[in-house]
Design an enzyme around this catalytic site. Structure first.
Site, PDB file in Angstrom:
ATOM      1  N   HIS A  17       0.865  -1.175   0.000  1.00 37.30           N
ATOM      2  CA  HIS A  17       0.000   0.000   0.000  1.00 37.30           C
ATOM      3  C   HIS A  17       0.900   1.222   0.000  1.00 37.30           C
ATOM      4  O   HIS A  17       1.972   1.215   0.616  1.00 37.30           O
ATOM      5  CB  HIS A  17      -0.873   0.043   1.254  1.00 37.30           C
ATOM      6  CG  HIS A  17      -1.770  -1.130   1.408  1.00 37.30           C
ATOM      7  ND1 HIS A  17      -2.886  -1.328   0.627  1.00 37.30           N
ATOM      8  CD2 HIS A  17      -1.717  -2.189   2.260  1.00 37.30           C
ATOM      9  CE1 HIS A  17      -3.477  -2.449   0.999  1.00 37.30           C
ATOM     10  NE2 HIS A  17      -2.787  -2.995   1.979  1.00 37.30           N
TER      11      HIS A  17
ATOM     12  N   TYR B  21       9.421  -2.922   6.856  1.00 38.49           N
ATOM     13  CA  TYR B  21       9.192  -2.428   5.495  1.00 38.49           C
ATOM     14  C   TYR B  21       8.061  -1.398   5.464  1.00 38.49           C
ATOM     15  O   TYR B  21       7.106  -1.518   4.710  1.00 38.49           O
ATOM     16  CB  TYR B  21       8.878  -3.593   4.558  1.00 38.49           C
ATOM     17  CG  TYR B  21       9.826  -4.745   4.734  1.00 38.49           C
ATOM     18  CD1 TYR B  21      11.172  -4.614   4.401  1.00 38.49           C
ATOM     19  CD2 TYR B  21       9.399  -5.954   5.272  1.00 38.49           C
ATOM     20  CE1 TYR B  21      12.057  -5.658   4.579  1.00 38.49           C
ATOM     21  CE2 TYR B  21      10.282  -7.006   5.453  1.00 38.49           C
ATOM     22  CZ  TYR B  21      11.608  -6.845   5.110  1.00 38.49           C
ATOM     23  OH  TYR B  21      12.476  -7.878   5.286  1.00 38.49           O
TER      24      TYR B  21
END
Length: 174
Positions: free
Chosen positions: A61, A147
């Site tokens: 995303h 991440y």
């Protein structure tokens, strides 16, 4: 067959979901350096601001803000996906249509986009990015996921480190 027309809003902030074709894969986190390089090169050629980004094993995303006078995020995603695929040298299972189009089969063909409506919507989508690894059960707190752009925001003092311990019900606009 229906034809999806993406909005063309110059300088827009947009939330994206981009997924691999194989939703069981771990390729994005296993090859995160190749993904970062693909983004870096694409961003240098076609600038945009990264407001938030989270990479999970098989999807990601992001919230981007495009420059004034520019509405072309689809080309940016095409370049990122192409560079990543070439870098990792992988080919996934391919349907006849993917073969005919010369696609490697690594990515889902399309991606999902949502144009941000206002500051509240913007904040909700940033939180969604950061909270996603918790939602999927990878970690207990957003800051534990390596991440994620939440680390940059904490380092820059734009998000309190304590934010990583709050609960989030996943609803936008709350």
């Amino acid at each position: 067959m229906s034809r999806y027309l993406r909005p063309r809003v110059v300088g827009a902030s947009v939330f994206f979901t981009v997924a691999l074709a194989d939703r069981r894969a771990r390729t994005l986190v296993e090859q995160v350096d190749a993904l970062r390089e693909a983004v870096r090169v694409t961003k240098a050629e076609r600038p945009f601001r990264i407001d938030a980004w989270v990479v999970l094993p098989e999807h990601m995303h992001a919230v981007w803000t495009l420059p004034e006078g520019d509405a072309d995020y689809s080309v940016r995603w095409k370049e990122i996906k192409t560079r990543f695929t070439k870098s990792v040298g992988r080919v996934g299972p391919r349907s006849a249509s993917k073969i005919a189009r010369g696609e490697a089969g690594v990515w889902q063909r399309r991606f999902w986009d949502h144009h941000i409506r206002d500051e509240r919507d913007f904040a909700a989508h940033l939180r969604y990015c950061w909270w996603n690894p918790v939602k999927h059960g990878f970690v207990e707190r957003p800051v534990e996921w390596p991440y994620s752009s939440i680390h940059r925001e904490i380092r820059l003092g734009q998000v309190e480190p304590e934010w990583a311990g709050i609960t989030f019900d996943g609803a936008f606009g709350e």
